[in-house]
Design a protein around this motif. Structure first.
Motif, PDB file in Angstrom:
ATOM      1  N   GLU A 293       3.499 -10.941  -5.353  1.00 30.34           N
ATOM      2  CA  GLU A 293       3.008  -9.822  -5.653  1.00 30.34           C
ATOM      3  C   GLU A 293       3.185  -9.564  -7.296  1.00 30.34           C
ATOM      4  O   GLU A 293       2.417  -8.924  -7.925  1.00 30.34           O
ATOM      5  CB  GLU A 293       3.280  -8.483  -5.181  1.00 30.34           C
TER       6      GLU A 293
ATOM      7  N   ASP B 254       1.736  -2.942  10.511  1.00 33.57           N
ATOM      8  CA  ASP B 254       0.776  -2.524   9.490  1.00 33.57           C
ATOM      9  C   ASP B 254       0.433  -3.686   8.312  1.00 33.57           C
ATOM     10  O   ASP B 254      -0.202  -3.318   7.227  1.00 33.57           O
ATOM     11  CB  ASP B 254       1.500  -1.279   8.788  1.00 33.57           C
TER      12      ASP B 254
ATOM     13  N   PHE C 269       5.396 -16.585  -1.302  1.00 29.57           N
ATOM     14  CA  PHE C 269       4.066 -15.871  -0.932  1.00 29.57           C
ATOM     15  C   PHE C 269       3.788 -15.390   0.513  1.00 29.57           C
ATOM     16  O   PHE C 269       5.022 -15.351   1.175  1.00 29.57           O
ATOM     17  CB  PHE C 269       3.005 -17.068  -0.993  1.00 29.57           C
TER      18      PHE C 269
ATOM     19  N   HIS D 203       0.827  -1.013   0.226  1.00 31.76           N
ATOM     20  CA  HIS D 203       0.125  -0.029  -0.038  1.00 31.76           C
ATOM     21  C   HIS D 203       0.887   1.176  -0.135  1.00 31.76           C
ATOM     22  O   HIS D 203       0.683   2.227  -0.618  1.00 31.76           O
ATOM     23  CB  HIS D 203      -0.916  -0.176   1.271  1.00 31.76           C
TER      24      HIS D 203
ATOM     25  N   ARG E  76      -6.928  -0.423  -1.568  1.00 32.49           N
ATOM     26  CA  ARG E  76      -5.918  -0.028  -2.513  1.00 32.49           C
ATOM     27  C   ARG E  76      -6.212   0.460  -3.859  1.00 32.49           C
ATOM     28  O   ARG E  76      -7.261  -0.062  -4.295  1.00 32.49           O
ATOM     29  CB  ARG E  76      -4.609  -1.226  -2.530  1.00 32.49           C
TER      30      ARG E  76
ATOM     31  N   TYR F 118       4.908  -1.874  -6.223  1.00 33.86           N
ATOM     32  CA  TYR F 118       5.795  -2.675  -5.496  1.00 33.86           C
ATOM     33  C   TYR F 118       5.998  -3.878  -6.339  1.00 33.86           C
ATOM     34  O   TYR F 118       7.113  -4.627  -6.682  1.00 33.86           O
ATOM     35  CB  TYR F 118       5.001  -3.132  -4.193  1.00 33.86           C
TER      36      TYR F 118
ATOM     37  N   LEU G 277      -8.223   2.374   3.731  1.00 35.71           N
ATOM     38  CA  LEU G 277      -7.385   1.077   3.403  1.00 35.71           C
ATOM     39  C   LEU G 277      -7.557   0.271   2.427  1.00 35.71           C
ATOM     40  O   LEU G 277      -6.839  -0.583   2.218  1.00 35.71           O
ATOM     41  CB  LEU G 277      -7.525   0.292   4.883  1.00 35.71           C
TER      42      LEU G 277
END
Ligand code: F7E
Length: 354
Positions: free
Chosen positions: A135, A194, A184, A93, A302, A156, A300
């Motif tokens: 990701e 966070d 993963f 994020h 994305r 990212y 919160l």
């Protein structure tokens, strides 16, 4: 003779567990830690301290993965047998807010390591682990393995994908031994606060101790393949013990939604969650008392979400003999138990001494 390892990102969750693992194997471990003017030097030592890694075989160096010259000089001095490149901006994020520095750290930082090894002529003597990420698969449907297409959905993911390709290119062009570990999600009590699993585990323990304010969450329906970080660092090491460099997925092989993580975490303390409402008005209610425990915060969410990650780690099982040892329920239990210990004593007994 004992081997020498250099870990960038040693102050992170994986860096601390990997350092512990390698020290246990008799390695001399060097770690790169960023300067933080807001706190004591080596603020990131907190995880290293939590694992009680005060071995004389552990040396920390102040530096930064984006500082190519200093990094090259450090690698020349340390002469490592193995480099584990774990330094990264790892919050997906946050990468939407700081895309340029995410690329600088996650892509150029990796390039700096590869170039240092090439320029120093260490191609034949150093093995490199590159922390790649699930990701990178982004919107590719599950299950994902080494052959799945890569469609990242965040700065990212894009930065990690570029670094992955740089590693492959240097392997083929210059014969560097560099392996990509496509990991993963992997969690633990040392996870940053966070990330969603640690955020939930902490809140559950706070509710147990009288918290009244509901926990705010974002997308409850994202599916993630969550494993235990301590299991995964062994896989990183195994990748560098092979004859040939290669790329490997490491995953638990089970996917659950954030919603399920919430339900199981609360059920661990005997609370059943009843979901009411929809979308941003949805709430998680304590089925017995009617108290609101979870609310949704649109902030919160994305700008773009990876909906479904489920890894197929059969190549790692076959080639490396690697398998995750900690299942989903055990992971939740150990995170909550450790959170209880942290709230009472600052740390907990299950964190092994290094
Ligand atoms: O989010 C959803 C969020 O931030 C997991 C990093 O290690 O794994 C990690 O990336 C899911 C997402 O991890 C909140 O939208 C809901 O779908 O814990 P996370 P991540 O983004 O999956 C990969 C493999 C990496 O490589 C990364 O470095 O949970 N979610 N509500 C939330 N997420 C957060 N952080 N906070 C929430 O309140």
């Amino acid at each position: 003779m004992s081997k020498t390892a250099f870990i960038t990102g040693i102050a992170g969750q994986d860096g601390a567990y990997l350092a512990q693992f390698l020290l246990g194997k008799g390695y001399k471990v060097h770690g790169l830690v960023r300067w933080d003017s807001a706190s004591e030097p080596y603020e990131g030592r907190s995880r290293i301290n939590a694992l009680r890694l005060n071995s004389q075989n552990l040396t920390l160096h102040m530096g930064d993965i984006t500082d190519a010259n200093a990094l090259t000089a450090l690698i020349k001095k340390i002469k490592p047998n193995e480099i584990y490149n774990l330094a990264a901006l790892s919050q997906v994020h946050v990468s939407f807010q700081t895309p340029a520095s995410t690329l600088d750290i996650n892509t150029n930082g990796t390039l700096n390591i590869l170039e240092a090894v090439r320029i120093l002529g260490l191609e034949k003597s150093v093995r490199i682990y590159q922390a790649s990420s699930s990701e990178m698969f982004g919107s590719t449907p599950p299950p994902q393995n080494e052959h799945s297409s890569m469609m990242p959905c965040s700065p990212y993911g894009v930065a990690k994908l570029a670094a992955y390709h740089l590693a492959r290119t240097y392997r083929e062009a210059y014969g560097l031994f560099v392996s990509n570990g496509i990991l993963f999600n992997h969690e633990s009590p040392l996870r940053g606060e966070d990330f969603v699993t640690r955020k939930i585990a902490r809140a559950v323990v706070e509710f147990e101790q009288g918290r009244t304010e509901p926990l705010k969450l974002g997308n409850l329906d994202a599916m993630r393949d969550w494993g235990f970080a301590e299991d995964f660092v062994k896989g990183m090491w195994l990748m560098l013990q092979q004859k040939m460099a290669d790329d490997f997925v490491l995953s638990s092989g089970e996917a659950h939604s954030v919603r399920t993580f919430v339900e199981r975490a609360f059920s661990y303390i005997g609370v059943e969650i009843d979901w009411q409402g929809e979308g941003e008005s949805e709430q998680g209610i304590d089925a017995q008392s009617g108290r609101v425990l979870i609310t949704i915060d649109a902030q919160l969410f994305r700008p773009l979400e990876v909906n479904y990650l489920l890894g197929d780690a059969s190549k790692a099982a076959k080639t490396l003999g690697w398998a995750p040892e900690t299942d989903f329920e055990t992971l939740i239990g150990l995170m909550i138990n450790e959170e209880r210990n942290i709230s009472q004593n600052g740390s907990g007994p299950w964190l092994k001494a290094g």
